[in-house]
Every structure is written in structure tokens, then in C-alpha cells.
Design a protein around this motif. Structure first.
Motif, PDB file in Angstrom:
ATOM      1  N   GLN A  98      30.550 -20.394  -3.778  1.00  0.00           N
ATOM      2  CA  GLN A  98      29.214 -20.272  -3.159  1.00  0.00           C
ATOM      3  C   GLN A  98      29.387 -20.356  -1.643  1.00  0.00           C
ATOM      4  O   GLN A  98      29.693 -19.360  -1.011  1.00  0.00           O
ATOM      5  CB  GLN A  98      28.263 -21.300  -3.738  1.00  0.00           C
ATOM      6  CG  GLN A  98      27.865 -20.911  -5.168  1.00  0.00           C
ATOM      7  CD  GLN A  98      26.755 -21.758  -5.735  1.00  0.00           C
ATOM      8  OE1 GLN A  98      25.924 -22.299  -5.037  1.00  0.00           O
ATOM      9  NE2 GLN A  98      26.743 -21.886  -7.043  1.00  0.00           N
ATOM     10  N   CYS A  99      29.260 -21.519  -1.049  1.00  0.00           N
ATOM     11  CA  CYS A  99      29.492 -21.556   0.408  1.00  0.00           C
ATOM     12  C   CYS A  99      30.963 -21.342   0.723  1.00  0.00           C
ATOM     13  O   CYS A  99      31.313 -20.885   1.803  1.00  0.00           O
ATOM     14  CB  CYS A  99      29.007 -22.865   1.020  1.00  0.00           C
ATOM     15  SG  CYS A  99      30.157 -24.248   0.842  1.00  0.00           S
ATOM     16  N   GLY A 100      31.830 -21.680  -0.225  1.00  0.00           N
ATOM     17  CA  GLY A 100      33.250 -21.414  -0.068  1.00  0.00           C
ATOM     18  C   GLY A 100      34.035 -22.482   0.665  1.00  0.00           C
ATOM     19  O   GLY A 100      35.260 -22.364   0.781  1.00  0.00           O
ATOM     20  N   PHE A 101      33.370 -23.516   1.120  1.00  0.00           N
ATOM     21  CA  PHE A 101      34.098 -24.488   1.940  1.00  0.00           C
ATOM     22  C   PHE A 101      35.128 -25.252   1.122  1.00  0.00           C
ATOM     23  O   PHE A 101      36.207 -25.578   1.609  1.00  0.00           O
ATOM     24  CB  PHE A 101      33.122 -25.475   2.611  1.00  0.00           C
ATOM     25  CG  PHE A 101      33.675 -26.015   3.887  1.00  0.00           C
ATOM     26  CD1 PHE A 101      33.561 -25.313   5.077  1.00  0.00           C
ATOM     27  CD2 PHE A 101      34.353 -27.225   3.897  1.00  0.00           C
ATOM     28  CE1 PHE A 101      34.114 -25.790   6.254  1.00  0.00           C
ATOM     29  CE2 PHE A 101      34.908 -27.717   5.069  1.00  0.00           C
ATOM     30  CZ  PHE A 101      34.778 -27.003   6.250  1.00  0.00           C
ATOM     31  N   CYS A 102      34.816 -25.518  -0.138  1.00  0.00           N
ATOM     32  CA  CYS A 102      35.754 -26.251  -0.999  1.00  0.00           C
ATOM     33  C   CYS A 102      36.824 -25.341  -1.584  1.00  0.00           C
ATOM     34  O   CYS A 102      37.805 -25.829  -2.154  1.00  0.00           O
ATOM     35  CB  CYS A 102      34.991 -26.900  -2.151  1.00  0.00           C
ATOM     36  SG  CYS A 102      34.290 -25.671  -3.296  1.00  0.00           S
ATOM     37  N   CYS A 134      32.886 -30.364  -4.661  1.00  0.00           N
ATOM     38  CA  CYS A 134      32.122 -29.146  -4.392  1.00  0.00           C
ATOM     39  C   CYS A 134      30.650 -29.519  -4.423  1.00  0.00           C
ATOM     40  O   CYS A 134      30.175 -30.094  -5.403  1.00  0.00           O
ATOM     41  CB  CYS A 134      32.418 -28.083  -5.444  1.00  0.00           C
ATOM     42  SG  CYS A 134      31.359 -26.630  -5.265  1.00  0.00           S
ATOM     43  N   ARG A 135      29.946 -29.184  -3.367  1.00  0.00           N
ATOM     44  CA  ARG A 135      28.528 -29.562  -3.298  1.00  0.00           C
ATOM     45  C   ARG A 135      27.612 -28.446  -3.780  1.00  0.00           C
ATOM     46  O   ARG A 135      26.399 -28.607  -3.773  1.00  0.00           O
ATOM     47  CB  ARG A 135      28.166 -29.937  -1.849  1.00  0.00           C
ATOM     48  CG  ARG A 135      28.970 -31.110  -1.348  1.00  0.00           C
ATOM     49  CD  ARG A 135      28.574 -31.466   0.043  1.00  0.00           C
ATOM     50  NE  ARG A 135      27.282 -32.115   0.027  1.00  0.00           N
ATOM     51  CZ  ARG A 135      27.043 -33.327   0.479  1.00  0.00           C
ATOM     52  NH1 ARG A 135      28.022 -34.022   1.008  1.00  0.00           N
ATOM     53  NH2 ARG A 135      25.852 -33.855   0.455  1.00  0.00           N
ATOM     54  N   CYS A 136      28.182 -27.303  -4.166  1.00  0.00           N
ATOM     55  CA  CYS A 136      27.328 -26.151  -4.475  1.00  0.00           C
ATOM     56  C   CYS A 136      27.291 -25.779  -5.947  1.00  0.00           C
ATOM     57  O   CYS A 136      26.229 -25.473  -6.479  1.00  0.00           O
ATOM     58  CB  CYS A 136      27.813 -24.926  -3.711  1.00  0.00           C
ATOM     59  SG  CYS A 136      27.912 -25.108  -1.933  1.00  0.00           S
ATOM     60  N   THR A 137      28.448 -25.714  -6.582  1.00  0.00           N
ATOM     61  CA  THR A 137      28.526 -24.957  -7.832  1.00  0.00           C
ATOM     62  C   THR A 137      28.167 -25.751  -9.076  1.00  0.00           C
ATOM     63  O   THR A 137      27.934 -25.146 -10.131  1.00  0.00           O
ATOM     64  CB  THR A 137      29.955 -24.422  -8.056  1.00  0.00           C
ATOM     65  OG1 THR A 137      30.844 -25.545  -8.196  1.00  0.00           O
ATOM     66  CG2 THR A 137      30.417 -23.551  -6.908  1.00  0.00           C
TER      67      THR A 137
HETATM   68  S1  FES Z   1      31.151 -23.714  -2.977  1.00  0.00           S
HETATM   69 FE1  FES Z   1      30.161 -24.907  -1.448  1.00  0.00          FE
HETATM   70  S2  FES Z   1      31.186 -26.796  -1.526  1.00  0.00           S
HETATM   71 FE2  FES Z   1      31.996 -25.723  -3.195  1.00  0.00          FE
END
Ligand code: FES
Ligand code: FES
Length: 153
Positions: A98-102, A134-137
Motif C-alpha cells: 500500500q504505502c510501501g514503506f514497510c 505494517c500500518r496499512c495492509t
Molecule cells: S504498506 Fe504501508 S506500512 Fe506497510
């Protein structure tokens, strides 16, 4: 001090490294490898995961000086030219980004997991990725990506 190490198969040197400087800083700021992410700098999130002599480490907790004379693999070292590494491809195919940061840290951690356990069960996946936040998935698609990568190895 000067730090000399092999990064992603290439001999690299970093000059003027401060003795307290992390490997994460050396990789990102001195060697121009921003794929390894800096989030917590406290060993809590796994976004900075790299392989040091084949061992999965949080590069924010390793001194740059400790890498001197050693071998580091970062997420940049996994792809084969333009061809994504199977774990990277699985993350794309499973929609696990998602955001890709992780993602870079997870890709390195999953690569390490599958090298040790080619067909991991859910508990083994859970344990192996317990250090990667991961804060998104919600993690479900990350698990799908691990299973997909294991199938395509
Ligand atoms: S995809 Fe956003 S923190 Fe994992
Ligand atoms: S930045 Fe290293 S564990 Fe979070």
C-alpha cells in the motif's frame, strides 16, 4: 573511519564514518542506497532490514563499523536487473503493497525466511515477520505474498 564492505556484490567504501553511525545511515546517506527505510531507528519496525553475512538484521541497530570487512545485501541487491526478485513479484501480484514503506524490509525478511524454510506454515510466517510492522495492509495480503513466493520458488 573508513568502512569497506561488499554491498550487493560490489566492493564499496565509505569515508569519514563516525564510530557511532549506524549501518542504516551508511547505506542510505553514504552509499546512495535509499531502498532500506528509516522509520523508528530503535529496532522496532523492521523497515531497515538487510542481510549481514547472510543474517537478517535491523541495520539501524548495527554500527556501520561492524560491517567493515563484511557482506551486506539490501533490497536493491535482490532484483536481477529489471527482473524483480520472486518475493518482490509476489508482493506485487498479491497486492501486498500500500504505502510501501514497510515493503523493502518485508521483502528482505521474506527472502530470508524462504531461504531457511522453503514452504513455511502460518505460524512460521507469523514468527519470521513479527519484527516487521505494517500500518496499512492488515497483514493478510502480506501472508498471501509469502505463500505465492513460496509456490514460485
Ligand atoms: S504498506 Fe504501508 S506500512 Fe506497510
Ligand atoms: S528503522 Fe530499524 S527497526 Fe525501525
Amino acid at each position: 573511519m573508513r568502512v569497506t564492505c561488499v554491498v550487493n556484490g560490489e566492493r564499496r567504501e565509505a569515508d569519514d564514518v563516525w564510530p557511532g553511525e549506524s549501518l542504516l545511515y551508511v547505506l542510505r546517506e553514504r552509499l546512495g542506497l535509499p531502498g532500506t527505510k528509516n522509520a523508528c531507528e530503535q529496532g522496532e519496525c523492521g523497515s531497515c532490514s538487510v542481510l549481514l553475512d547472510g543474517e537478517l538484521v535491523c541495520s539501524c541497530l548495527v554500527l556501520g563499523a561492524q560491517a567493515d570487512g563484511h557482506e551486506v545485501v539490501t533490497v536493491e541487491g535482490l532484483a536481477d536487473g529489471d527482473a524483480l526478485h520472486p518475493v518482490q513479484q509476489a508482493f506485487v501480484d498479491a497486492g501486498a503493497v500500500q504505502c510501501g514503506f514497510c515493503t523493502p524490509g518485508l521483502v528482505v525478511a521474506v527472502t530470508d525466511l524462504l531461504a531457511r524454510i522453503p514452504d513455511p506454515g502460518d505460524d512460521e510466517i507469523r514468527e519470521a515477520l513479527s519484527g516487521n510492522l505494517c500500518r496499512c495492509t492488515g497483514y493478510a495480503k502480506i501472508f498471501d505474498a509469502v505463500r505465492l513466493a513460496a509456490e514460485h520458488r
